[in-house]
Design a protein around this motif. Structure first.
Motif, PDB file in Angstrom:
ATOM      1  N   GLY A 101       0.818  -1.210   0.000  1.00 27.72           N
ATOM      2  CA  GLY A 101       0.000   0.000   0.000  1.00 27.72           C
ATOM      3  C   GLY A 101       0.851   1.259   0.000  1.00 27.72           C
ATOM      4  N   HIS A 102       1.901   1.264   0.809  1.00 27.65           N
ATOM      5  CA  HIS A 102       2.745   2.454   0.949  1.00 27.65           C
ATOM      6  C   HIS A 102       3.450   2.826  -0.362  1.00 27.65           C
ATOM      7  CE1 HIS A 102       5.922   5.102   2.351  1.00 27.65           C
ATOM      8  NE2 HIS A 102       6.818   4.233   1.941  1.00 27.65           N
ATOM      9  N   THR A 103       3.981   1.835  -1.076  1.00 28.61           N
ATOM     10  CA  THR A 103       4.668   2.125  -2.340  1.00 28.61           C
ATOM     11  C   THR A 103       3.674   2.680  -3.368  1.00 28.61           C
ATOM     12  OG1 THR A 103       4.433  -0.235  -2.835  1.00 28.61           O
ATOM     13  CG2 THR A 103       6.592   0.499  -2.083  1.00 28.61           C
ATOM     14  N   ASN A 156       1.021   6.625   4.632  1.00 26.86           N
ATOM     15  CA  ASN A 156       2.132   7.573   4.734  1.00 26.86           C
ATOM     16  C   ASN A 156       3.102   6.988   5.763  1.00 26.86           C
ATOM     17  OD1 ASN A 156       3.866   9.708   5.221  1.00 26.86           O
ATOM     18  ND2 ASN A 156       2.302  11.124   5.960  1.00 26.86           N
ATOM     19  N   SER A 157       4.391   6.986   5.441  1.00 28.99           N
ATOM     20  CA  SER A 157       5.366   6.385   6.355  1.00 28.99           C
ATOM     21  C   SER A 157       5.850   7.400   7.376  1.00 28.99           C
ATOM     22  CB  SER A 157       6.548   5.838   5.569  1.00 28.99           C
ATOM     23  OG  SER A 157       7.067   6.842   4.705  1.00 28.99           O
ATOM     24  N   TYR A 158       6.575   8.426   6.906  1.00 33.75           N
ATOM     25  CA  TYR A 158       7.197   9.360   7.846  1.00 33.75           C
ATOM     26  C   TYR A 158       7.194  10.796   7.338  1.00 33.75           C
ATOM     27  CZ  TYR A 158      11.282   8.216   4.861  1.00 33.75           C
ATOM     28  OH  TYR A 158      12.137   7.989   3.819  1.00 33.75           O
ATOM     29  N   HIS A 181      12.534   3.744  -7.718  1.00 32.93           N
ATOM     30  CA  HIS A 181      13.643   3.353  -6.831  1.00 32.93           C
ATOM     31  C   HIS A 181      13.154   3.179  -5.390  1.00 32.93           C
ATOM     32  CE1 HIS A 181      17.039   3.461  -9.620  1.00 32.93           C
ATOM     33  NE2 HIS A 181      16.300   4.320 -10.284  1.00 32.93           N
ATOM     34  N   HIS A 182      12.196   3.998  -4.994  1.00 34.81           N
ATOM     35  CA  HIS A 182      11.596   3.854  -3.669  1.00 34.81           C
ATOM     36  C   HIS A 182      10.925   2.486  -3.553  1.00 34.81           C
ATOM     37  CE1 HIS A 182       7.918   4.344  -1.096  1.00 34.81           C
ATOM     38  NE2 HIS A 182       8.855   4.664  -0.228  1.00 34.81           N
ATOM     39  N   GLU A 183      10.185   2.103  -4.578  1.00 39.95           N
ATOM     40  CA  GLU A 183       9.510   0.792  -4.520  1.00 39.95           C
ATOM     41  C   GLU A 183      10.536  -0.340  -4.480  1.00 39.95           C
ATOM     42  OE1 GLU A 183       5.801   0.397  -6.348  1.00 39.95           O
ATOM     43  OE2 GLU A 183       5.734  -1.776  -6.108  1.00 39.95           O
ATOM     44  N   GLN A 241      13.430  -0.193  -3.064  1.00 39.93           N
ATOM     45  CA  GLN A 241      13.911  -0.272  -1.670  1.00 39.93           C
ATOM     46  C   GLN A 241      12.923  -1.073  -0.822  1.00 39.93           C
ATOM     47  OE1 GLN A 241      14.443   4.005  -0.856  1.00 39.93           O
ATOM     48  NE2 GLN A 241      16.643   3.638  -0.739  1.00 39.93           N
ATOM     49  N   HIS A 242      11.651  -0.858  -1.081  1.00 44.02           N
ATOM     50  CA  HIS A 242      10.646  -1.603  -0.313  1.00 44.02           C
ATOM     51  C   HIS A 242      10.577  -3.067  -0.732  1.00 44.02           C
ATOM     52  CE1 HIS A 242       8.804   1.268   2.453  1.00 44.02           C
ATOM     53  NE2 HIS A 242       9.213   2.165   1.585  1.00 44.02           N
ATOM     54  N   GLN A 243      11.005  -3.384  -1.958  1.00 39.43           N
ATOM     55  CA  GLN A 243      11.060  -4.806  -2.353  1.00 39.43           C
ATOM     56  C   GLN A 243      12.079  -5.551  -1.484  1.00 39.43           C
ATOM     57  OE1 GLN A 243      11.810  -4.589  -6.564  1.00 39.43           O
ATOM     58  NE2 GLN A 243       9.694  -4.029  -7.004  1.00 39.43           N
TER      59      GLN A 243
HETATM   60 FE   LIG Z   1       9.031   4.314   1.905  1.00 36.99          FE
END
Ligand SMILES: [Fe+2]
Length: 386
Positions: free
Chosen positions: A46-48, A76-78, A134-136, A138-140
């Motif tokens: 969900g976050h990505t 939303n994370s942070y 790239h964010h996604e 990192q979450h992978q």
């Molecule tokens: Fe994130």
């Protein structure tokens, strides 16, 4: 046009890869948050998605209707600048939205991004899409390490995939690579993608040093354990010694001594400890103590970057002796994305390289990962220097 097609293909591949990583899960696995650092897989999915919704669709798609108005609060994370959110430790309380709803949310946002980029594009939009990809990725990586923590702390030790190999065998012999004293270039030049914390390419002076071509192995680390490494305060920082005693740490995470035989939980289940594989899931404190016991030390992130062309890396994130600090001239991005890296530059150590969980082509020689010294749920290991 070609550029549009290429980056949209990468976007779609990235969206698919996150879902592939979750394919072996049972629905119940998606929701568990055993410790604060480990987020439920559903939350990552969900976050990505929220990231693309918040930073692209809400900004550039004039008639965009959010999939669900509550999802910014949930995913939303942070990002303080974006508003209120579910606190990190409570992500495991989210039995709703359901896993099925989150997959619907993913499809909705993925389709809307394709529509948006088919209708109009700009340099700024490409840059944001690239960061989102790239964010996604990192979450992978977090998906795999969080799934490992969830399954590895289940008393039944279920496997993720029976054939998942996290231990590339290496039978090389150790070579100490020498690097001469001199002035060296550090950081990313800005050509091609990088995160803002890598920018600020600059010169630094290094005294001569040697660095090992190999990662420290399980066999090496076992010797440290057997020789009392965890019960000898002299190898440890005061903070590390307190952490070890408070948490009763006596081996790397996922090591289990069963009737006198060392086992290790891996993504293919509980296995006999393989002595030849690189040690994994250790804190910075443990990496430091091991090096002390050997009469050696960890490399700085600069020593690592200068020497990295001459050794194989990418199997374990390697703890370095460097604090996570801004490079000269570091500038935070404007707006919410300025919160991506800069605000974490305190009380963290830099890790270099990448791990078996890192998506292909995500990491690079200048990539700066960072974690608190006590954390060990990532595939963290070490290489020695002297
Ligand atoms: Fe994130």
């Amino acid at each position: 046009m070609l550029l549009t097609k290429t980056i949209l293909d990468t976007f779609l591949d990235t969206r698919l890869e996150s879902e592939k990583r979750c394919a072996p899960l049972q629905t119940e696995d998606y929701v568990v948050q055993p410790i604060e650092d480990v987020s439920p897989p559903k939350w990552h999915l969900g976050h990505t998605t929220w990231f693309f919704e918040e930073f692209l669709l809400q900004k550039y798609s004039a008639d965009y209707i959010p999939f669900n108005d509550d999802f910014s609060f949930v995913f939303n994370s942070y990002y303080e600048s974006v508003g209120k959110r579910v606190i990190r430790a409570n992500r495991g309380n989210l039995s709703r939205p359901s896993v099925a709803e989150v997959y619907d949310y993913r499809k909705y946002v993925t389709d809307k991004i394709v529509d948006l980029f088919s209708a109009k594009t700009s340099k700024e939009m490409f840059e944001l899409l690239e960061i989102g990809i790239h964010h996604e990725k990192q979450h992978q990586e977090l998906l795999l390490t969080d799934i490992k923590y969830i399954l590895g702390n289940n008393p039944l030790f279920p496997f993720y995939k029976e054939d998942w190999n996290e231990d590339p065998n290496s039978d090389n012999s150790e070579i100490w690579l020498s690097v001469a004293e001199g002035i060296y270039s550090i950081g990313h030049t800005g050509e091609g993608f990088c995160f803002d914390n890598e920018l600020g390419n600059h010169q630094i002076y290094l005294p001569s040093y040697e660095i090992s071509n190999l990662l420290v192995t399980n066999a090496d680390f076992l010797e440290f354990i057997q020789e009392g490494g965890y019960s000898s305060f002299e190898y440890w920082h005061a903070e590390g010694w307190d952490w070890l005693n408070k948490n009763q740490i006596s081996a790397p995470l996922y090591w289990h001594n069963i009737d006198g035989t060392w086992h290790q939980y891996t993504l293919k289940g509980l296995q006999l400890l393989d002595p030849n594989n690189p040690v994994s899931h250790i804190s910075y404190y443990e990496a430091f103590a091991y090096a002390q016991w050997r009469g050696l030390r960890l490399p700085t992130e600069f020593e690592w970057e200068v020497a990295q062309e001459n050794f194989k890396w990418g199997d374990r994130w390697e703890w370095t002796e460097s604090a996570y600090l801004p490079y000269p001239g570091y500038k935070k991005a404007d707006g919410a994305l300025g919160e991506y890296n800069g605000k974490f530059m305190v009380n963290q150590k830099v890790l270099r390289g990448g791990s078996v969980a890192t998506p292909k082509e995500h990491t690079r020689a200048t990539y700066r990962n960072f974690f608190h010294p006590k954390l060990r749920w990532q595939y963290t290991g070490l290489r020695l220097a002297r």
